[in-house]
Design a protein around this motif. Sequence first.
Motif, PDB file in Angstrom:
ATOM      1  N   TYR A   4     -21.161 -25.146   5.102  1.00  0.00           N
ATOM      2  CA  TYR A   4     -21.447 -26.114   4.051  1.00  0.00           C
ATOM      3  C   TYR A   4     -20.271 -27.040   3.771  1.00  0.00           C
ATOM      4  O   TYR A   4     -20.451 -28.141   3.256  1.00  0.00           O
ATOM      5  N   LEU A   5     -19.086 -26.612   4.103  1.00  0.00           N
ATOM      6  CA  LEU A   5     -17.921 -27.447   3.829  1.00  0.00           C
ATOM      7  C   LEU A   5     -17.844 -28.655   4.759  1.00  0.00           C
ATOM      8  O   LEU A   5     -17.023 -29.549   4.563  1.00  0.00           O
ATOM      9  N   LYS A   6     -18.711 -28.708   5.782  1.00  0.00           N
ATOM     10  CA  LYS A   6     -18.766 -29.891   6.636  1.00  0.00           C
ATOM     11  C   LYS A   6     -19.345 -31.087   5.888  1.00  0.00           C
ATOM     12  O   LYS A   6     -19.018 -32.230   6.176  1.00  0.00           O
ATOM     13  N   PHE A   7     -20.216 -30.821   4.906  1.00  0.00           N
ATOM     14  CA  PHE A   7     -20.837 -31.949   4.206  1.00  0.00           C
ATOM     15  C   PHE A   7     -20.711 -31.869   2.680  1.00  0.00           C
ATOM     16  O   PHE A   7     -20.970 -32.860   1.990  1.00  0.00           O
ATOM     17  N   ILE A   8     -20.335 -30.719   2.139  1.00  0.00           N
ATOM     18  CA  ILE A   8     -20.023 -30.651   0.704  1.00  0.00           C
ATOM     19  C   ILE A   8     -18.512 -30.810   0.574  1.00  0.00           C
ATOM     20  O   ILE A   8     -17.745 -29.871   0.774  1.00  0.00           O
ATOM     21  N   LYS A   9     -18.114 -32.059   0.262  1.00  0.00           N
ATOM     22  CA  LYS A   9     -16.691 -32.394   0.265  1.00  0.00           C
ATOM     23  C   LYS A   9     -16.297 -33.033  -1.057  1.00  0.00           C
ATOM     24  O   LYS A   9     -17.110 -33.670  -1.718  1.00  0.00           O
ATOM     25  N   LEU A  10     -15.027 -32.871  -1.395  1.00  0.00           N
ATOM     26  CA  LEU A  10     -14.469 -33.503  -2.583  1.00  0.00           C
ATOM     27  C   LEU A  10     -13.376 -34.472  -2.181  1.00  0.00           C
ATOM     28  O   LEU A  10     -12.570 -34.178  -1.301  1.00  0.00           O
ATOM     29  N   ASN A  11     -13.381 -35.633  -2.835  1.00  0.00           N
ATOM     30  CA  ASN A  11     -12.333 -36.634  -2.624  1.00  0.00           C
ATOM     31  C   ASN A  11     -11.439 -36.618  -3.852  1.00  0.00           C
ATOM     32  O   ASN A  11     -11.832 -37.046  -4.938  1.00  0.00           O
ATOM     33  N   GLU A  12     -10.217 -36.116  -3.694  1.00  0.00           N
ATOM     34  CA  GLU A  12      -9.300 -35.975  -4.824  1.00  0.00           C
ATOM     35  C   GLU A  12      -8.854 -37.324  -5.379  1.00  0.00           C
ATOM     36  O   GLU A  12      -8.418 -37.411  -6.528  1.00  0.00           O
ATOM     37  N   GLU A  13      -8.941 -38.402  -4.589  1.00  0.00           N
ATOM     38  CA  GLU A  13      -8.530 -39.721  -5.061  1.00  0.00           C
ATOM     39  C   GLU A  13      -9.599 -40.374  -5.928  1.00  0.00           C
ATOM     40  O   GLU A  13      -9.314 -41.277  -6.711  1.00  0.00           O
ATOM     41  N   SER A  14     -10.833 -39.920  -5.789  1.00  0.00           N
ATOM     42  CA  SER A  14     -11.928 -40.525  -6.540  1.00  0.00           C
ATOM     43  C   SER A  14     -11.929 -40.019  -7.977  1.00  0.00           C
ATOM     44  O   SER A  14     -11.638 -38.852  -8.243  1.00  0.00           O
ATOM     45  N   VAL A  15     -12.272 -40.922  -8.919  1.00  0.00           N
ATOM     46  CA  VAL A  15     -12.395 -40.537 -10.318  1.00  0.00           C
ATOM     47  C   VAL A  15     -13.786 -39.995 -10.613  1.00  0.00           C
ATOM     48  O   VAL A  15     -14.049 -39.485 -11.699  1.00  0.00           O
ATOM     49  N   TYR A  19     -18.397 -32.475 -10.150  1.00  0.00           N
ATOM     50  CA  TYR A  19     -19.768 -31.962 -10.092  1.00  0.00           C
ATOM     51  C   TYR A  19     -20.704 -32.999  -9.483  1.00  0.00           C
ATOM     52  O   TYR A  19     -21.639 -32.647  -8.747  1.00  0.00           O
ATOM     53  N   LEU A  20     -20.446 -34.307  -9.752  1.00  0.00           N
ATOM     54  CA  LEU A  20     -21.268 -35.357  -9.163  1.00  0.00           C
ATOM     55  C   LEU A  20     -20.992 -35.514  -7.672  1.00  0.00           C
ATOM     56  O   LEU A  20     -21.894 -35.835  -6.897  1.00  0.00           O
ATOM     57  N   GLN A  21     -19.739 -35.287  -7.263  1.00  0.00           N
ATOM     58  CA  GLN A  21     -19.429 -35.338  -5.836  1.00  0.00           C
ATOM     59  C   GLN A  21     -20.185 -34.236  -5.085  1.00  0.00           C
ATOM     60  O   GLN A  21     -20.686 -34.459  -3.973  1.00  0.00           O
ATOM     61  N   ILE A  22     -20.268 -33.047  -5.674  1.00  0.00           N
ATOM     62  CA  ILE A  22     -21.032 -31.960  -5.052  1.00  0.00           C
ATOM     63  C   ILE A  22     -22.515 -32.328  -5.010  1.00  0.00           C
ATOM     64  O   ILE A  22     -23.187 -32.170  -3.981  1.00  0.00           O
ATOM     65  N   LEU A  47     -18.912 -21.089  -3.555  1.00  0.00           N
ATOM     66  CA  LEU A  47     -18.598 -22.506  -3.404  1.00  0.00           C
ATOM     67  C   LEU A  47     -17.422 -22.910  -4.288  1.00  0.00           C
ATOM     68  O   LEU A  47     -16.579 -23.715  -3.875  1.00  0.00           O
ATOM     69  N   SER A  48     -17.330 -22.334  -5.483  1.00  0.00           N
ATOM     70  CA  SER A  48     -16.192 -22.673  -6.348  1.00  0.00           C
ATOM     71  C   SER A  48     -14.885 -22.215  -5.722  1.00  0.00           C
ATOM     72  O   SER A  48     -13.871 -22.918  -5.800  1.00  0.00           O
ATOM     73  N   MET A  49     -14.900 -21.058  -5.051  1.00  0.00           N
ATOM     74  CA  MET A  49     -13.696 -20.580  -4.373  1.00  0.00           C
ATOM     75  C   MET A  49     -13.371 -21.440  -3.158  1.00  0.00           C
ATOM     76  O   MET A  49     -12.209 -21.794  -2.929  1.00  0.00           O
ATOM     77  N   ALA A  50     -14.392 -21.796  -2.383  1.00  0.00           N
ATOM     78  CA  ALA A  50     -14.167 -22.583  -1.171  1.00  0.00           C
ATOM     79  C   ALA A  50     -13.633 -23.971  -1.494  1.00  0.00           C
ATOM     80  O   ALA A  50     -12.764 -24.500  -0.786  1.00  0.00           O
ATOM     81  N   LEU A  51     -14.150 -24.581  -2.572  1.00  0.00           N
ATOM     82  CA  LEU A  51     -13.721 -25.936  -2.947  1.00  0.00           C
ATOM     83  C   LEU A  51     -12.536 -25.933  -3.904  1.00  0.00           C
ATOM     84  O   LEU A  51     -11.995 -26.996  -4.233  1.00  0.00           O
ATOM     85  N   GLU A  52     -12.159 -24.754  -4.371  1.00  0.00           N
ATOM     86  CA  GLU A  52     -11.053 -24.592  -5.316  1.00  0.00           C
ATOM     87  C   GLU A  52     -11.305 -25.385  -6.588  1.00  0.00           C
ATOM     88  O   GLU A  52     -10.469 -26.170  -7.058  1.00  0.00           O
TER      89      GLU A  52
END
Length: 341
Positions: A4-15, A19-22, A47-52
């Motif tokens: 799932y981490l191939k397509f459930i990604k977070l962009n730390e630069e984005s405001v 939860y909306l990014q997920i 998922l919370s652990m994988a995405l930190e």
Amino acid sequence: MKNYLKFIKLNEESVTPKYLQIFNSVLAGIETKELHLQDTLPSINDLSMALEVARNTVERAYGHLKKNGVVDSVPGKGYFISSVSFDRQKRVLLLFNKLSNHKKIIYDALVAKLGANGAIDFYIYNNDFRTFKKLIEDKAGLYDKVVIIPHFFDEDEHSYKIIDTIPKDKLVLVDKMINEVSGNFRAVYEDFEKDIYHALEELNERLRKYQILKIIFPANSYYSKSILAGFINFCVQYAYDYEILSNLKNETLMPGTVYINLMEDDLIDLIDKSLLTQLVIGKDIGIISYNETPIKRLILNGITTISTDFVMMGETTADMIMEDDVSRNAIPFKVTLRNSV
């Protein structure tokens, strides 16, 4: 088991809230056929652990997906894809110059009205032309719509050239119109010159007890100089003495003066200075503040404001993102009269 981490990604630069990014990532996974009907999603804890991220961030994302009919849950089995039939989301690049109280109102209204119809990536460029230029060059081509609040501290004269490179069917200008941008594009904006002129006209009966109007217009400001044009036109038309201040550092408050502030810091300075005098706000001196926020109805028994309807601005922007017709809408300007004049 899917990665799932191939397509459930977070962009730390984005405001954009995580939860909306997920939420957006799951919808994108369905669109690209990486997720299928009845596929099971990772547990909230996994998922919370994988995405930190915090557990409640994933819980909120899943709740948002469930509310929009995309996923469902079974006690003891977790969340799964319950529908792959939904209208394709518009991918939106949202660029704000900063996140102030009224900009947050625009953002919240836009997101609420757009709902599941749009996937927003939100960036703040801090009024900096170079940061803005890089975001446009690197990212604008990846989105269906590019929504911009275009305010800059420097190099403002060059900003339209960068904005002009964006295909006009993608472009939505918000808050400020830039006349140099060519072609047919969407815009939701303030008519700064007319807005302040007509607002002061509406307040004119209350202003007549004062002798001079002073507007605090910070040096090197991103605010439109059309505000000054409208202010000066009003003062000349109705025979008021006037002054333009860049700050209040050397200002001594005098009876018979009305102050118009654009920035919240200047409002605080005005209030601080008034408390050191015997002058009564609303009687000896007047205060008019740009941009309505809830706190201003409480400060000093109420601060008079002149303000665009920022909820309408956000909602109209959401409508323009979804509509194919090209239109330009000046948002109404409102006077909220309180005891400070």
